[in-house]
Design a protein around this motif. Structure first.
Motif, PDB file in Angstrom:
ATOM      1  N   PRO A 231      17.956 -22.869 -70.250  1.00  0.00           N
ATOM      2  CA  PRO A 231      17.513 -23.112 -68.863  1.00  0.00           C
ATOM      3  C   PRO A 231      18.599 -22.812 -67.819  1.00  0.00           C
ATOM      4  O   PRO A 231      18.490 -23.277 -66.682  1.00  0.00           O
ATOM      5  CB  PRO A 231      17.226 -24.613 -68.891  1.00  0.00           C
ATOM      6  N   PHE A 232      19.615 -22.055 -68.191  1.00  0.00           N
ATOM      7  CA  PHE A 232      20.750 -21.848 -67.298  1.00  0.00           C
ATOM      8  C   PHE A 232      20.732 -20.476 -66.625  1.00  0.00           C
ATOM      9  O   PHE A 232      20.244 -19.492 -67.189  1.00  0.00           O
ATOM     10  CB  PHE A 232      22.066 -21.990 -68.066  1.00  0.00           C
ATOM     11  N   ILE A 233      21.285 -20.438 -65.415  1.00  0.00           N
ATOM     12  CA  ILE A 233      21.681 -19.196 -64.766  1.00  0.00           C
ATOM     13  C   ILE A 233      23.186 -19.080 -64.962  1.00  0.00           C
ATOM     14  O   ILE A 233      23.938 -19.990 -64.608  1.00  0.00           O
ATOM     15  CB  ILE A 233      21.352 -19.212 -63.264  1.00  0.00           C
ATOM     16  N   VAL A 234      23.621 -17.989 -65.547  1.00  0.00           N
ATOM     17  CA  VAL A 234      25.030 -17.807 -65.877  1.00  0.00           C
ATOM     18  C   VAL A 234      25.662 -16.837 -64.888  1.00  0.00           C
ATOM     19  O   VAL A 234      25.140 -15.731 -64.671  1.00  0.00           O
ATOM     20  CB  VAL A 234      25.205 -17.276 -67.319  1.00  0.00           C
ATOM     21  N   VAL A 235      26.762 -17.270 -64.275  1.00  0.00           N
ATOM     22  CA  VAL A 235      27.494 -16.439 -63.327  1.00  0.00           C
ATOM     23  C   VAL A 235      28.912 -16.248 -63.851  1.00  0.00           C
ATOM     24  O   VAL A 235      29.637 -17.219 -64.060  1.00  0.00           O
ATOM     25  CB  VAL A 235      27.556 -17.078 -61.927  1.00  0.00           C
ATOM     26  N   LYS A 236      29.275 -14.993 -64.065  1.00  0.00           N
ATOM     27  CA  LYS A 236      30.644 -14.672 -64.476  1.00  0.00           C
ATOM     28  C   LYS A 236      31.340 -14.019 -63.293  1.00  0.00           C
ATOM     29  O   LYS A 236      30.806 -13.086 -62.679  1.00  0.00           O
ATOM     30  CB  LYS A 236      30.638 -13.736 -65.684  1.00  0.00           C
ATOM     31  N   SER A 237      32.547 -14.509 -62.973  1.00  0.00           N
ATOM     32  CA  SER A 237      33.219 -14.021 -61.780  1.00  0.00           C
ATOM     33  C   SER A 237      34.729 -14.119 -61.914  1.00  0.00           C
ATOM     34  O   SER A 237      35.254 -14.820 -62.782  1.00  0.00           O
ATOM     35  CB  SER A 237      32.762 -14.812 -60.548  1.00  0.00           C
ATOM     36  N   ILE A 238      35.407 -13.397 -61.036  1.00  0.00           N
ATOM     37  CA  ILE A 238      36.857 -13.525 -60.879  1.00  0.00           C
ATOM     38  C   ILE A 238      37.090 -14.415 -59.665  1.00  0.00           C
ATOM     39  O   ILE A 238      36.544 -14.165 -58.587  1.00  0.00           O
ATOM     40  CB  ILE A 238      37.526 -12.156 -60.664  1.00  0.00           C
ATOM     41  N   GLN A 239      37.891 -15.463 -59.866  1.00  0.00           N
ATOM     42  CA  GLN A 239      38.181 -16.395 -58.792  1.00  0.00           C
ATOM     43  C   GLN A 239      39.677 -16.696 -58.763  1.00  0.00           C
ATOM     44  O   GLN A 239      40.399 -16.440 -59.732  1.00  0.00           O
ATOM     45  CB  GLN A 239      37.402 -17.701 -58.979  1.00  0.00           C
ATOM     46  N   ALA A 240      40.136 -17.239 -57.649  1.00  0.00           N
ATOM     47  CA  ALA A 240      41.545 -17.618 -57.532  1.00  0.00           C
ATOM     48  C   ALA A 240      41.838 -18.821 -58.415  1.00  0.00           C
ATOM     49  O   ALA A 240      41.110 -19.815 -58.393  1.00  0.00           O
ATOM     50  CB  ALA A 240      41.882 -17.928 -56.080  1.00  0.00           C
ATOM     51  N   GLY A 241      42.915 -18.716 -59.217  1.00  0.00           N
ATOM     52  CA  GLY A 241      43.391 -19.847 -59.990  1.00  0.00           C
ATOM     53  C   GLY A 241      44.291 -20.729 -59.144  1.00  0.00           C
ATOM     54  O   GLY A 241      44.510 -20.485 -57.955  1.00  0.00           O
ATOM     55  N   GLU A 242      44.834 -21.761 -59.765  1.00  0.00           N
ATOM     56  CA  GLU A 242      45.641 -22.726 -59.025  1.00  0.00           C
ATOM     57  C   GLU A 242      46.851 -22.087 -58.360  1.00  0.00           C
ATOM     58  O   GLU A 242      47.272 -22.515 -57.283  1.00  0.00           O
ATOM     59  CB  GLU A 242      46.093 -23.851 -59.958  1.00  0.00           C
ATOM     60  N   GLN A 243      47.431 -21.073 -58.972  1.00  0.00           N
ATOM     61  CA  GLN A 243      48.640 -20.453 -58.446  1.00  0.00           C
ATOM     62  C   GLN A 243      48.364 -19.130 -57.728  1.00  0.00           C
ATOM     63  O   GLN A 243      49.299 -18.461 -57.298  1.00  0.00           O
ATOM     64  CB  GLN A 243      49.635 -20.212 -59.590  1.00  0.00           C
ATOM     65  N   ASP A 244      47.091 -18.771 -57.587  1.00  0.00           N
ATOM     66  CA  ASP A 244      46.746 -17.481 -56.984  1.00  0.00           C
ATOM     67  C   ASP A 244      46.473 -17.625 -55.495  1.00  0.00           C
ATOM     68  O   ASP A 244      45.864 -18.617 -55.061  1.00  0.00           O
ATOM     69  CB  ASP A 244      45.489 -16.895 -57.643  1.00  0.00           C
ATOM     70  N   PRO A 245      46.861 -16.627 -54.688  1.00  0.00           N
ATOM     71  CA  PRO A 245      46.381 -16.592 -53.305  1.00  0.00           C
ATOM     72  C   PRO A 245      44.886 -16.312 -53.297  1.00  0.00           C
ATOM     73  O   PRO A 245      44.354 -15.696 -54.220  1.00  0.00           O
ATOM     74  CB  PRO A 245      47.175 -15.434 -52.686  1.00  0.00           C
ATOM     75  N   MET A 246      44.180 -16.762 -52.258  1.00  0.00           N
ATOM     76  CA  MET A 246      42.739 -16.609 -52.206  1.00  0.00           C
ATOM     77  C   MET A 246      42.316 -15.143 -52.247  1.00  0.00           C
ATOM     78  O   MET A 246      41.242 -14.811 -52.739  1.00  0.00           O
ATOM     79  CB  MET A 246      42.174 -17.269 -50.950  1.00  0.00           C
ATOM     80  N   CYS A 247      43.183 -14.262 -51.768  1.00  0.00           N
ATOM     81  CA  CYS A 247      42.813 -12.847 -51.720  1.00  0.00           C
ATOM     82  C   CYS A 247      42.745 -12.199 -53.086  1.00  0.00           C
ATOM     83  O   CYS A 247      42.084 -11.186 -53.272  1.00  0.00           O
ATOM     84  CB  CYS A 247      43.820 -12.076 -50.864  1.00  0.00           C
ATOM     85  N   CYS A 248      43.504 -12.784 -54.042  1.00  0.00           N
ATOM     86  CA  CYS A 248      43.780 -12.042 -55.272  1.00  0.00           C
ATOM     87  C   CYS A 248      43.578 -12.928 -56.493  1.00  0.00           C
ATOM     88  O   CYS A 248      44.550 -13.391 -57.112  1.00  0.00           O
ATOM     89  CB  CYS A 248      45.201 -11.481 -55.252  1.00  0.00           C
ATOM     90  N   GLY A 249      42.309 -13.198 -56.815  1.00  0.00           N
ATOM     91  CA  GLY A 249      41.999 -14.088 -57.912  1.00  0.00           C
ATOM     92  C   GLY A 249      42.469 -13.561 -59.249  1.00  0.00           C
ATOM     93  O   GLY A 249      42.429 -12.362 -59.511  1.00  0.00           O
ATOM     94  N   GLY A 250      42.906 -14.481 -60.123  1.00  0.00           N
ATOM     95  CA  GLY A 250      43.378 -14.101 -61.443  1.00  0.00           C
ATOM     96  C   GLY A 250      42.694 -14.836 -62.577  1.00  0.00           C
ATOM     97  O   GLY A 250      43.069 -14.681 -63.739  1.00  0.00           O
ATOM     98  N   ASP A 251      41.675 -15.647 -62.265  1.00  0.00           N
ATOM     99  CA  ASP A 251      40.930 -16.385 -63.282  1.00  0.00           C
ATOM    100  C   ASP A 251      39.576 -15.728 -63.532  1.00  0.00           C
ATOM    101  O   ASP A 251      38.878 -15.334 -62.585  1.00  0.00           O
ATOM    102  CB  ASP A 251      40.704 -17.833 -62.853  1.00  0.00           C
ATOM    103  N   PHE A 252      39.191 -15.654 -64.796  1.00  0.00           N
ATOM    104  CA  PHE A 252      37.857 -15.217 -65.180  1.00  0.00           C
ATOM    105  C   PHE A 252      37.052 -16.474 -65.486  1.00  0.00           C
ATOM    106  O   PHE A 252      37.383 -17.234 -66.397  1.00  0.00           O
ATOM    107  CB  PHE A 252      37.919 -14.298 -66.394  1.00  0.00           C
ATOM    108  N   VAL A 253      36.000 -16.705 -64.696  1.00  0.00           N
ATOM    109  CA  VAL A 253      35.274 -17.975 -64.730  1.00  0.00           C
ATOM    110  C   VAL A 253      33.813 -17.731 -65.102  1.00  0.00           C
ATOM    111  O   VAL A 253      33.160 -16.841 -64.543  1.00  0.00           O
ATOM    112  CB  VAL A 253      35.353 -18.681 -63.359  1.00  0.00           C
ATOM    113  N   THR A 254      33.316 -18.527 -66.043  1.00  0.00           N
ATOM    114  CA  THR A 254      31.896 -18.499 -66.399  1.00  0.00           C
ATOM    115  C   THR A 254      31.289 -19.838 -66.036  1.00  0.00           C
ATOM    116  O   THR A 254      31.696 -20.882 -66.546  1.00  0.00           O
ATOM    117  CB  THR A 254      31.694 -18.222 -67.898  1.00  0.00           C
ATOM    118  N   GLN A 255      30.309 -19.811 -65.124  1.00  0.00           N
ATOM    119  CA  GLN A 255      29.640 -21.017 -64.659  1.00  0.00           C
ATOM    120  C   GLN A 255      28.202 -21.037 -65.160  1.00  0.00           C
ATOM    121  O   GLN A 255      27.536 -19.998 -65.194  1.00  0.00           O
ATOM    122  CB  GLN A 255      29.644 -21.081 -63.123  1.00  0.00           C
TER     123      GLN A 255
END
Length: 294
Positions: A127-151
């Motif tokens: 029953p899920f919608i899966v979104v895979k994205s690149i987002q800013a990690g804790e040490q990353d500037p907002m412009c340049c995300g370095g985390d690969f996130v699956t929600q």
């Protein structure tokens, strides 16, 4: 798939739950905007909206997530204000029928994914919608995300809610594009989804970019660092077959020249972007994959 939930209708739909006040925003050809700014008094059509909501590419996912034995559609929209933020939202649509039996796309819920995220993939895994994205990690500037996130998002109690127990987060690497064949779009500007695919392809396997130029096969080792989207290609090797036409030969030359200059990768609405500098101007190769979603 369902006429009221096809892309043409979704790009004309009303979106709820975005921006201050959450007033509904009716898209027109994939965009809603206010406060038009025109840099040229002689050409009012040349300009931009200071505040806009844009349908992200032509990315939509279909499946049953509302437990009503019908198929729903999930899409991504980007909300841009006059500041530096670009907020990506996930919207869920169901098909609504009026008294005369005509269907329309009805936005039943919308949720914020994040600021300046790069959507890599979107699909339904009921029953899920899966979104895979690149987002800013804790040490990353907002412009340049370095985390690969699956929600994992689920429709519950009239809302889209994220199941944080299923959240997956790791540092980004080129493995995110592995296992797929990426096809070069004939136009590099975005959105490119209505332009046909060219004969040039790209795959990432065993630390290399490999594929076809449309005439020859090529390969090049790629250097990259975990958590970074900067890359460096080694000298590109190719086979030596003759192209069938002068146009194909010129296309091959342009593709190989651009590919050799690529220094960064990214994503927009499921499209792979390879960025390069040409004569002081930043340009991009845009690829799509035809791989079936899980």
């Amino acid at each position: 798939m369902i006429s009221a939930l096809d892309l043409a209708n979704l790009q004309q739909a009303e979106i709820i739950g975005v921006g201050e006040g959450n007033e509904p925003k009716r898209l027109w050809r994939g965009i809603w905007g206010e406060d038009w700014q025109s840099p040229s008094a002689s050409n009012a059509d040349d300009g931009y909206y200071k505040v806009s909501l844009t349908f992200a590419g032509n990315l939509a996912a279909y499946g049953s997530v509302m437990n009503n034995q019908k198929v729903q559609a999930a899409v991504i929209t980007d909300f841009q204000t006059s500041g530096s933020g670009r907020f990506s939202y996930l919207s869920l649509f169901d098909e609504h029928f009026d008294a005369e039996g005509y269907g329309e796309a009805n936005n039943v819920a919308t949720a914020l994914i994040g600021d300046r995220v790069q959507v890599v993939d979107l699909y339904v895994e009921p029953p899920f919608i899966v979104v895979k994205s690149i987002q800013a990690g804790e040490q990353d500037p907002m412009c340049c995300g370095g985390d690969f996130v699956t929600q994992f998002w689920r429709y519950q109690n009239g809302k889209l809610e994220q199941d944080t127990s299923k959240l997956q987060r790791s540092r980004i690497s080129l493995d995110v594009i592995a296992g797929k064949t990426w096809h070069l779009m004939q136009k590099g500007s975005l959105p490119a989804s209505k332009t046909p695919l060219s004969a040039s392809t790209l795959k990432f396997e065993e630390g290399q970019f490999v594929g076809s130029t449309g005439c020859n096969n090529y390969s090049s080792k790629v250097q990259s660092s975990e958590g970074k989207t900067e890359i460096k290609l080694a000298t590109i090797g190719t086979t030596r077959k003759a192209c069938r036409s002068d146009a194909a030969q010129q296309q091959e030359k342009r593709f190989l020249k651009a590919l050799s200059k690529v220094d960064r990768y990214g994503f927009y609405a499921g499209q792979l972007q390879l960025f390069f500098d040409d004569a002081g101007s930043s340009k991009v190769l845009v690829f799509e994959t035809t791989k079936e979603k899980p």
